[in-house]
Scaffold this active site. Structure first.
Site, mmCIF file in Angstrom:
data_model
loop_
_atom_site.group_PDB
_atom_site.id
_atom_site.type_symbol
_atom_site.label_atom_id
_atom_site.label_comp_id
_atom_site.label_asym_id
_atom_site.label_seq_id
_atom_site.Cartn_x
_atom_site.Cartn_y
_atom_site.Cartn_z
ATOM 1 N N CYS A 1 -26.264 26.278 37.000
ATOM 2 C CA CYS A 1 -27.046 26.800 35.879
ATOM 3 C C CYS A 1 -26.346 27.976 35.202
ATOM 4 C CB CYS A 1 -28.396 27.309 36.353
ATOM 5 S SG CYS A 1 -29.328 26.154 37.320
ATOM 6 N N ARG B 1 -19.496 24.824 33.800
ATOM 7 C CA ARG B 1 -20.064 25.033 35.131
ATOM 8 C C ARG B 1 -20.787 23.808 35.651
ATOM 9 N NH1 ARG B 1 -21.181 30.970 35.517
ATOM 10 N NH2 ARG B 1 -23.007 30.561 36.777
ATOM 11 N N TRP C 1 -28.989 23.001 36.286
ATOM 12 C CA TRP C 1 -28.446 22.090 37.299
ATOM 13 C C TRP C 1 -29.577 21.936 38.306
ATOM 14 C CZ3 TRP C 1 -27.199 22.439 42.595
ATOM 15 C CH2 TRP C 1 -26.296 21.480 43.072
ATOM 16 N N ASN D 1 -31.826 31.055 36.858
ATOM 17 C CA ASN D 1 -30.802 30.498 37.762
ATOM 18 C C ASN D 1 -31.176 30.912 39.174
ATOM 19 O OD1 ASN D 1 -29.367 29.852 35.520
ATOM 20 N ND2 ASN D 1 -27.648 31.246 35.911
ATOM 21 N N GLY D 2 -30.864 30.079 40.153
ATOM 22 C CA GLY D 2 -31.093 30.467 41.551
ATOM 23 C C GLY D 2 -32.326 29.782 42.114
ATOM 24 N N GLU E 1 -8.512 18.298 51.680
ATOM 25 C CA GLU E 1 -8.504 18.653 50.256
ATOM 26 C C GLU E 1 -8.195 17.416 49.388
ATOM 27 O OE1 GLU E 1 -9.583 20.892 48.536
ATOM 28 O OE2 GLU E 1 -8.523 20.744 46.629
ATOM 29 N N LYS F 1 -10.726 15.763 46.563
ATOM 30 C CA LYS F 1 -10.400 15.561 45.141
ATOM 31 C C LYS F 1 -10.692 14.125 44.720
ATOM 32 C CE LYS F 1 -10.414 18.835 44.446
ATOM 33 N NZ LYS F 1 -10.369 20.238 44.745
ATOM 34 N N GLU G 1 -14.544 13.662 44.473
ATOM 35 C CA GLU G 1 -15.161 14.339 43.331
ATOM 36 C C GLU G 1 -14.803 13.679 42.005
ATOM 37 O OE1 GLU G 1 -15.202 19.004 43.865
ATOM 38 O OE2 GLU G 1 -13.208 18.187 44.149
ATOM 39 N N HIS H 1 -10.351 7.857 68.034
ATOM 40 C CA HIS H 1 -11.603 8.239 68.702
ATOM 41 C C HIS H 1 -12.831 7.767 67.922
ATOM 42 C CE1 HIS H 1 -9.386 10.489 71.650
ATOM 43 N NE2 HIS H 1 -8.719 11.083 70.675
ATOM 44 N N LYS I 1 -19.480 24.154 38.797
ATOM 45 C CA LYS I 1 -18.278 24.949 39.034
ATOM 46 C C LYS I 1 -18.557 26.144 39.926
ATOM 47 C CE LYS I 1 -13.991 25.904 38.498
ATOM 48 N NZ LYS I 1 -13.130 25.030 39.307
HETATM 49 C C1 F6R Z 1 -13.938 21.413 44.871
HETATM 50 C C2 F6R Z 1 -14.473 22.716 44.544
HETATM 51 C C3 F6R Z 1 -15.491 23.288 45.457
HETATM 52 C C4 F6R Z 1 -15.314 24.823 45.542
HETATM 53 C C5 F6R Z 1 -16.481 25.427 46.331
HETATM 54 C C6 F6R Z 1 -16.304 26.907 46.544
HETATM 55 O O1 F6R Z 1 -13.021 20.975 43.928
HETATM 56 O O2 F6R Z 1 -14.124 23.295 43.559
HETATM 57 O O3 F6R Z 1 -15.468 22.714 46.715
HETATM 58 O O4 F6R Z 1 -14.113 25.116 46.167
HETATM 59 O O5 F6R Z 1 -17.674 25.196 45.634
HETATM 60 O O6 F6R Z 1 -16.164 27.561 45.326
HETATM 61 P P1 F6R Z 1 -15.523 29.000 45.231
HETATM 62 O O7 F6R Z 1 -14.086 28.892 45.576
HETATM 63 O O8 F6R Z 1 -15.753 29.415 43.815
HETATM 64 O O9 F6R Z 1 -16.265 29.855 46.222
#
Ligand code: F6R
Length: 607
Positions: free
Chosen positions: A2, A27, A74, A100-101, A480, A484, A487, A503, A602
């Site tokens: 949000c 975001r 959001w 927000n929140g 990681e 990616k 997502e 396992h 974001k």
């Molecule tokens: C994945 C991604 C998220 C962030 C996570 C933490 O591509 O971006 O997994 O890494 O939400 O976010 P930050 O680093 O802003 O605390």
């Protein structure tokens, strides 16, 4: 997640808040809305979908308001519907607010208000706040808000307009970011100062249970019982207008920026002559750093993956025992923080609610916190004792790419500093530095193979399930890489330590579930080949990402992408760039919304 934007002043408030919402679009959101006061009536519009949908509806009206509030939602409490979109109102529609929140005690409050005859129209926790303020209101709006705030539990940021006060907006913030921008006879409000930095750099950050009455000429801040003198600060970071340039997506642009962002992360942070690192922003005394006996790393998501790599590095190179924890789990553990513990909190945005809550917990236990962050002025930066900045520039794509590689670089430099302060000799320090300095060109070598990686992506685009396997430094790199792919393309991808596959997960291996094998860890290379043989024997298709030409490997795997040879801990970076391009290309072939994957945000400012 949000985003809130507000404006009061002589410009067209509706145009300004819509533009503000656009700057917050990155975001991630599912609906948007705005409100103001016109002829002593609340006027508003709210819509599900993109901001352009809201704008189309707003243009059909003749809104003329001196002040406006707006929000991108959001969904947390209640689906993404028009009714649940913000703003929300009290019964008389005397006020409108966006939020927000999360209001944690919304159920109790709702029950109490219902007993007073209040009826609710939405499923949101937000609506409770509107009714609660109205319930306390008797002409003294500040007093009513102060009473309401004293009853609210949770982390929240609220912006509000009231029909009795058309030319002001009110902001309320508790453990969620909200910043006032002070312009010339005008004021702005946003959950992210980047959204108003185009107009003004003068800012006031609101914090715990603070309430601000914002007018064009004056901005007064209050606690739940008194007025507070707040300091202005000047936004430091260069918040340029984001642009995709020649790229189709921000995500691709950010992947391609990595040679430069890695250079930025390294610049002026090393001394070749002494084979060590320096951070001008780090004011911990040498004796503080020397007294560190163990490190506790806190982070979420991609930042947690960087933390896992840092934990390996700190143990191996600096001989400091390091534990890495997912913030959302850690915050409920009542952890022991023995003396000599340095806490490193990693967060690209500096606003991740779980990481912020986790550092508050360790600070309450007396620990020192070193932040690793990309955003100046963020909550993490304000609350950590010290911060190392990524200097990666704004990351707009929801999926973190360049921030991750910068996190690994900054944490490598920090490890080098800690190692050189302890047992590591100058020559070894210089060797590590030399390899770090080669990273930008190594990443460029990977980017130069983009068309080959795109060709490989075409071969794998139709699979619905993947495993990413690797060992040691390549294990968090697998996590990681798999994240990616998940997502960006909504494909089910699992990152696994290759030795663990037998396992259980081996049951899933077969022709329909390819394996992306990350083979750039030299110490475990032979063992990994053994694991891959087991996959091959079960008809699994294998795409390898490797750093050295090897006949044995080529005999086992179906495809291979090579990256330049580097130290095991630094191979993480070129290998990750391959996995980023792979995920991007697969997602693009599948026609995904790469910069804004569904359901994701974001900056994850709720628990
Ligand atoms: C994945 C991604 C998220 C962030 C996570 C933490 O591509 O971006 O997994 O890494 O939400 O976010 P930050 O680093 O802003 O605390």
């Amino acid at each position: 997640m949000c985003g809130i934007f507000g404006y009061v002043g002589a410009r067209n408030a509706i145009d300004i808040v819509i533009e503000g919402l656009r700057r917050l679009e990155y975001r991630g959101y599912d609906s948007a809305g705005l409100a103001g006061v016109q002829e002593n009536q609340i006027v508003f519009s709210k819509e599900v979908g993109k901001i352009s949908v809201l704008e189309r509806e707003v243009r059909k009206q003749t809104f003329q308001v001196p002040a406006a509030i707006a929000q991108t939602r959001w969904a947390t409490h209640g689906k993404a519907t028009q009714v649940n979109a913000h703003p929300h109102f009290d019964k008389e529609r005397s006020l409108a607010l966006v939020h927000n929140g999360i209001i944690e005690n919304h159920d109790d409050l709702r029950r109490g208000l219902k007993d007073q005859g209040v009826s609710f129209v939405s499923e949101t926790d937000t609506e409770v706040v509107a009714h609660l303020i109205a319930y306390h209101y008797d002409g003294d709006l500040l007093g009513a808000i102060q009473q309401a705030v004293a009853q609210l539990k949770g982390a929240y940021a609220v912006a509000l307009v009231h029909r009795d006060f058309p030319d002001q907006i009110i902001a309320i913030a508790h453990e969620a970011p909200l910043v006032i921008g002070i312009g010339n006879h005008e004021a702005f409000l946003s959950s992210d100062p980047r959204a108003f930095a185009f107009y003004t750099r003068q800012a006031i950050y609101l914090s715990n249970s603070e309430i601000a009455i914002i007018k064009a000429e004056t901005q007064h801040v209050y606690s739940t019982h008194a007025s507070i003198d707040k300091e202005y600060c000047l936004l430091e970071q260069e918040f340029g207008e984001p642009s995709k340039g020649e790229f189709e997506h921000y995500t691709l642009k950010e992947i391609y920026e990595q040679p430069q962002t890695i250079r930025n992360a390294l610049a002026s942070r090393f001394v070749v002559e002494y084979g060590t690192a320096i951070f001008e922003e780090l004011t911990f005394e040498d004796r503080d750093l020397l007294s560190v006996e163990r490190v506790l790393i806190l982070a979420c998501g991609t930042s947690w993956h960087a933390g896992c790599i840092a934990a390996y590095m700190l143990g191996e190179l600096a001989h400091i025992s390091a534990q890495v924890e997912i913030s959302s789990e850690f915050r409920y553990k009542n952890p022991l923080i023995p003396p000599g513990t340095l806490v490193i909190a990693i967060s690209q945005s500096g606003e991740t609610a779980d990481t912020i809550a986790a550092i508050r917990e360790v600070k309450a236990k007396g620990a020192r916190v070193l932040g690793v962050c990309n955003v100046q002025g963020s909550t993490l930066v304000r609350e950590a004792d010290e911060t190392l900045f990524l200097k990666a520039g704004p990351e707009i794509g929801v999926c973190s790419t360049k921030a991750f590689t910068s996190q690994v670089v900054v944490l490598s430099l920090f490890t080098l500093l800690m190692a050189r302060m302890r047992h590591m000799n100058k020559t070894e320090g210089q060797e590590i530095l030399e390899e770090l300095l080669h990273l930008p060109e190594q990443v460029q070598t990977v980017l130069d193979q983009a068309s080959y990686i795109a060709e490989i992506a075409r071969k794998y685009v139709d699979y619905e399930s993947f495993f990413f396997l690797g060992r040691r430094y390549m294990y968090p790199t697998c996590l990681e890489g798999a994240l990616k792919l998940k997502e960006m393309s909504y494909i089910n991808a699992n990152g696994y330590a290759a030795g663990e596959v037998k396992h259980g997960p081996l049951a899933l291996i077969g022709e329909q579930c390819p394996v992306v094998a990350l083979c750039a860890d030299r110490i475990t290379y032979g063992k990994l080949l053994g694991n891959l043989m087991e996959i091959k024997a079960r008809h699994g298709k294998i795409l390898a990402i490797a750093s050295q030409k090897d006949r044995h490997l080529e005999e086992i795997v179906d495809d291979v992408i090579y990256v330049p040879v580097s130290r095991d801990e630094l191979a993480v970076i070129p290998v990750t760039v391959v996995t980023q391009l792979l995920a991007y290309n697969i997602a693009q072939l599948r026609g995904m919304d790469i910069d804004h994957p569904r359901h994701l945000a974001k900056s994850v400012t709720v628990e």
